[in-house]
Design an enzyme around this catalytic site. Sequence first.
Site, PDB file in Angstrom:
ATOM      1  CG  LEU A 152      -1.925  -1.114   1.390  1.00 31.94           C
ATOM      2  CD1 LEU A 152      -2.698  -0.952   2.697  1.00 31.94           C
ATOM      3  CD2 LEU A 152      -2.874  -1.163   0.201  1.00 31.94           C
ATOM      4  CG  ASP A 153       0.504   4.234  -2.985  1.00 31.31           C
ATOM      5  OD1 ASP A 153       1.345   3.443  -3.440  1.00 31.31           O
ATOM      6  OD2 ASP A 153      -0.389   4.763  -3.674  1.00 31.31           O
ATOM      7  CE  LYS A 154       5.430   8.803   4.816  1.00 33.25           C
ATOM      8  NZ  LYS A 154       6.468   9.869   4.698  1.00 33.25           N
TER       9      LYS A 154
END
Length: 353
Positions: A152-154
Amino acid sequence: MGDPDNEDPRELIGSLRFEATQEAAGKRLDQWLTQMLGAEFSRSRVQALIRQGAIAVDGKPVDDPGRKLKAFNILDVALPGPEAAQPAGEDIPLDILYEDAELVVINKPAGLVVHPGAGNATGTLVNALIHHCGDSLSGIGGVKRPGIVHRLDKETSGVMVVAKTDRAHRALSEAFADHGRTGDLQRAYVALLWGTPERNAGTVDAPLGRAADRVRRSVVPAGRGDARHAVTHYKVLDRFGTSVATGKPGARNPAALAALVECELETGRTHQIRVHMAHMGHPVVGDPDYGQAFRTKANRLSEPARTVAKNFQRQALHAQLLAFTHPVTGEMMRFEAPLPADMAELVAAFRAS
């Protein structure tokens, strides 16, 4: 086995002996040995053992994974213990939804980077999992580390599954690479978008490739060399704005300022939902990469939504649902995570606007 000066310094945890069958004749050493060792050992790990000199054929160490076997070859396998985890573990709080000997499911908070990299050498999910799991990590590829099978993106929150063993890593990696086409895998996200899609449900089928800055992604022609097939299915859950009322529940209103949507991934490309929603003309609220041009839309909101939207400093995207087949038991696992507090506050503010 091997040159004493070059032996693996790790303590041996055991040894195994196999006799090549007549059916094994002509097969690659790494291929046949992976079959014999079973799910605990990936082919890449077997190849690493061969190159380390941990495999002997008829009493002589070999270092070529592609060596062809002969019937009745005797194979001795020295099994070193897994290497110490790299990077170091860090005591970072985790929201654990489920854990067993094979895998761990977490609800990742926004702001937590998944894997160490440039600019994020510490303080990542991997650091946290190494500390949390400790000796329960059996050695992904021969190293005590968590097996990251999807990311997942940051600044995206939500459900993630991470492997703790080689066999779980192999099975989950295959499931995610296949995108659930031949097995059970479901991923659903909730996103708050600027504007409102024309239809209550639809599909974005548009290939993605690198944008000019090589960090962002963009929709590109299918024939371009770096184009990757990408499909996102979406469903409108709610519409918000000062003039939403149309007399028909759920009906589209062009005046609506925002929409809450559920997105299901048929493929899993970097930034896929964020790029596909922006491609429709409805970027994710707060998206710093694909929605900057829409930030002034917050001025059209009534208070307190206006202030809440302006202060929301990440993309309003949450991985709400993850379902998959357990890599060992075969059981269907399903996990859901509610909206985090900041996104729940944002949605509530839009709903009240």
